[in-house]
Design a protein around this motif. Structure first.
Motif, PDB file in Angstrom:
ATOM      1  N   SER A 124       0.659  -0.796  -0.095  1.00  0.00           N
ATOM      2  CA  SER A 124       0.005  -0.064  -0.082  1.00  0.00           C
ATOM      3  C   SER A 124       0.491   0.993  -0.151  1.00  0.00           C
ATOM      4  O   SER A 124       1.601   1.208   0.416  1.00  0.00           O
ATOM      5  CB  SER A 124      -1.004  -0.127   0.737  1.00  0.00           C
ATOM      6  N   ASP A 125       0.589   2.328  -0.452  1.00  0.00           N
ATOM      7  CA  ASP A 125       0.755   3.906  -0.538  1.00  0.00           C
ATOM      8  C   ASP A 125       0.253   4.486   0.263  1.00  0.00           C
ATOM      9  O   ASP A 125       0.256   5.656   0.944  1.00  0.00           O
ATOM     10  CB  ASP A 125       1.117   4.303  -1.776  1.00  0.00           C
ATOM     11  N   ILE A 126      -0.342   3.619   1.909  1.00  0.00           N
ATOM     12  CA  ILE A 126      -1.174   4.565   2.781  1.00  0.00           C
ATOM     13  C   ILE A 126       0.187   5.645   3.169  1.00  0.00           C
ATOM     14  O   ILE A 126       1.564   5.543   3.638  1.00  0.00           O
ATOM     15  CB  ILE A 126      -1.179   3.535   3.929  1.00  0.00           C
ATOM     16  N   PRO A 127      -0.285   7.188   3.205  1.00  0.00           N
ATOM     17  CA  PRO A 127       0.582   7.403   4.264  1.00  0.00           C
ATOM     18  C   PRO A 127       0.591   7.030   6.205  1.00  0.00           C
ATOM     19  O   PRO A 127       0.176   6.826   6.161  1.00  0.00           O
ATOM     20  CB  PRO A 127       0.085   8.947   4.227  1.00  0.00           C
ATOM     21  N   VAL A 128       1.870   7.208   6.205  1.00  0.00           N
ATOM     22  CA  VAL A 128       3.045   6.618   7.711  1.00  0.00           C
ATOM     23  C   VAL A 128       3.609   7.725   8.351  1.00  0.00           C
ATOM     24  O   VAL A 128       4.192   8.579   8.077  1.00  0.00           O
ATOM     25  CB  VAL A 128       3.493   5.659   8.000  1.00  0.00           C
ATOM     26  N   LEU A 129       2.680   8.016   9.234  1.00  0.00           N
ATOM     27  CA  LEU A 129       3.192   8.850  10.251  1.00  0.00           C
ATOM     28  C   LEU A 129       3.990   8.550  11.548  1.00  0.00           C
ATOM     29  O   LEU A 129       2.988   7.791  12.338  1.00  0.00           O
ATOM     30  CB  LEU A 129       2.149  10.272  10.990  1.00  0.00           C
ATOM     31  N   MET A 130       5.508   7.815  11.835  1.00  0.00           N
ATOM     32  CA  MET A 130       5.887   7.599  13.382  1.00  0.00           C
ATOM     33  C   MET A 130       6.088   7.748  13.633  1.00  0.00           C
ATOM     34  O   MET A 130       6.320   8.993  13.649  1.00  0.00           O
ATOM     35  CB  MET A 130       6.880   6.776  12.262  1.00  0.00           C
ATOM     36  N   LEU A 131       5.694   7.473  15.581  1.00  0.00           N
ATOM     37  CA  LEU A 131       5.740   8.453  16.756  1.00  0.00           C
ATOM     38  C   LEU A 131       6.771   7.001  17.339  1.00  0.00           C
ATOM     39  O   LEU A 131       6.932   6.087  16.950  1.00  0.00           O
ATOM     40  CB  LEU A 131       4.768   7.864  17.016  1.00  0.00           C
ATOM     41  N   THR A 132       8.394   7.468  17.733  1.00  0.00           N
ATOM     42  CA  THR A 132       9.258   6.320  18.040  1.00  0.00           C
ATOM     43  C   THR A 132       9.946   8.365  20.079  1.00  0.00           C
ATOM     44  O   THR A 132       9.548   8.814  19.681  1.00  0.00           O
ATOM     45  CB  THR A 132      10.159   6.728  17.306  1.00  0.00           C
ATOM     46  N   ALA A 133      10.418   7.071  20.849  1.00  0.00           N
ATOM     47  CA  ALA A 133      11.173   8.006  21.716  1.00  0.00           C
ATOM     48  C   ALA A 133      12.424   7.535  20.798  1.00  0.00           C
ATOM     49  O   ALA A 133      13.440   8.128  21.823  1.00  0.00           O
ATOM     50  CB  ALA A 133      10.714   7.019  23.202  1.00  0.00           C
ATOM     51  N   ARG A 134      13.083   7.174  20.293  1.00  0.00           N
ATOM     52  CA  ARG A 134      14.178   7.070  19.736  1.00  0.00           C
ATOM     53  C   ARG A 134      14.629   8.818  19.211  1.00  0.00           C
ATOM     54  O   ARG A 134      13.848   9.194  18.312  1.00  0.00           O
ATOM     55  CB  ARG A 134      14.506   6.348  19.101  1.00  0.00           C
TER      56      ARG A 134
END
Length: 228
Positions: free
Chosen positions: A72-82
């Motif tokens: 898929s080409d779904i937009p992805v917003l990643m969240l991380t503590a790194r």
């Protein structure tokens, strides 16, 4: 802009905070707390956006992103503590569209979501420049020819010829009509030039060039491209 959003966050308090902010923006939010559930919900709902925590149990966020980018080409917003740059770059290399490190402002996250959705909406209204006839695809903007998904190398004349016929599949083009398309591309063109281009194209796009089923001869008239 209202959207269906899947939020994958294992910290329940953090997930609830983000959910509230997104729902204030009139988004419909489904919250999951592990990577496997994130994959299942995205596949089931086909949402407009995935907000994805990296540190998820089971299947982590990086693997979720890697798997989804194959589907898929779904937009992805990643969240991380790194906060390490290498981790941020890895997420982006895997196909994430944006990246936020914790702690973050929920208002900023909502703004990032708006930006991603606007960008996606703009892509959706761009005209499709791909001409498809059966297993043959012609991208007129990128000047690319594909046969059964494989990129084919061709000359400018060959490309102009196949693009002309792909724009009007099943129509029979006379050699004279095809000659008109090559003016300015081939310096010296004759009807033999057309026949040579057709023979070369058959070698590149036909399953068996000796028995063409795509680029056909209409005897006494000319050629046509079909979805055979």
């Amino acid at each position: 802009m209202c959207a269906q959003v899947v939020l994958a966050e294992d910290d329940e308090k953090q997930a609830e905070l983000v959910r509230r902010y997104l729902e204030r923006e009139n988004h419909s939010v489904t919250v999951v707390h592990d990577g496997r559930s994130a994959l299942e919900e995205v596949r089931r709902q086909q949402p407009e956006l995935l907000v994805l925590d990296v540190m998820l149990p089971g299947v982590d966020g990086l693997d979720v992103c890697r798997i989804l980018r194959q589907e898929s080409d779904i937009p992805v917003l990643m969240l991380t503590a790194r906060t390490e740059e290498d981790d941020m770059l890895l997420g982006l290399d895997l196909g994430a569209d944006d990246y936020m490190t914790k702690p973050f402002s929920p208002r900023e996250l909502a703004a990032r979501v708006r930006t991603l959705l606007r960008r996606t909406s703009a892509r959706a209204v761009e005209p499709d420049t791909m001409l498809r006839v059966g297993g043959v695809s012609v991208d007129t903007d990128r000047h690319e020819l594909f046969a059964d998904g494989t990129l084919i190398t061709c000359t400018p004349g060959e490309f102009r010829l196949i693009a002309t016929m792909a724009a009007r599949p099943h129509r029979v083009f006379t050699r004279a009509q095809l000659l008109e398309q090559l003016h300015g591309i081939d310096q010296y063109i004759t009807t033999r030039t057309i026949d040579t281009h057709v023979l070369n194209l058959r070698k590149k796009i036909e399953p068996d060039p000796r028995k063409p089923v795509r680029l056909l001869t209409v005897y006494g008239v000319g050629y046509k491209l079909t979805d055979g």
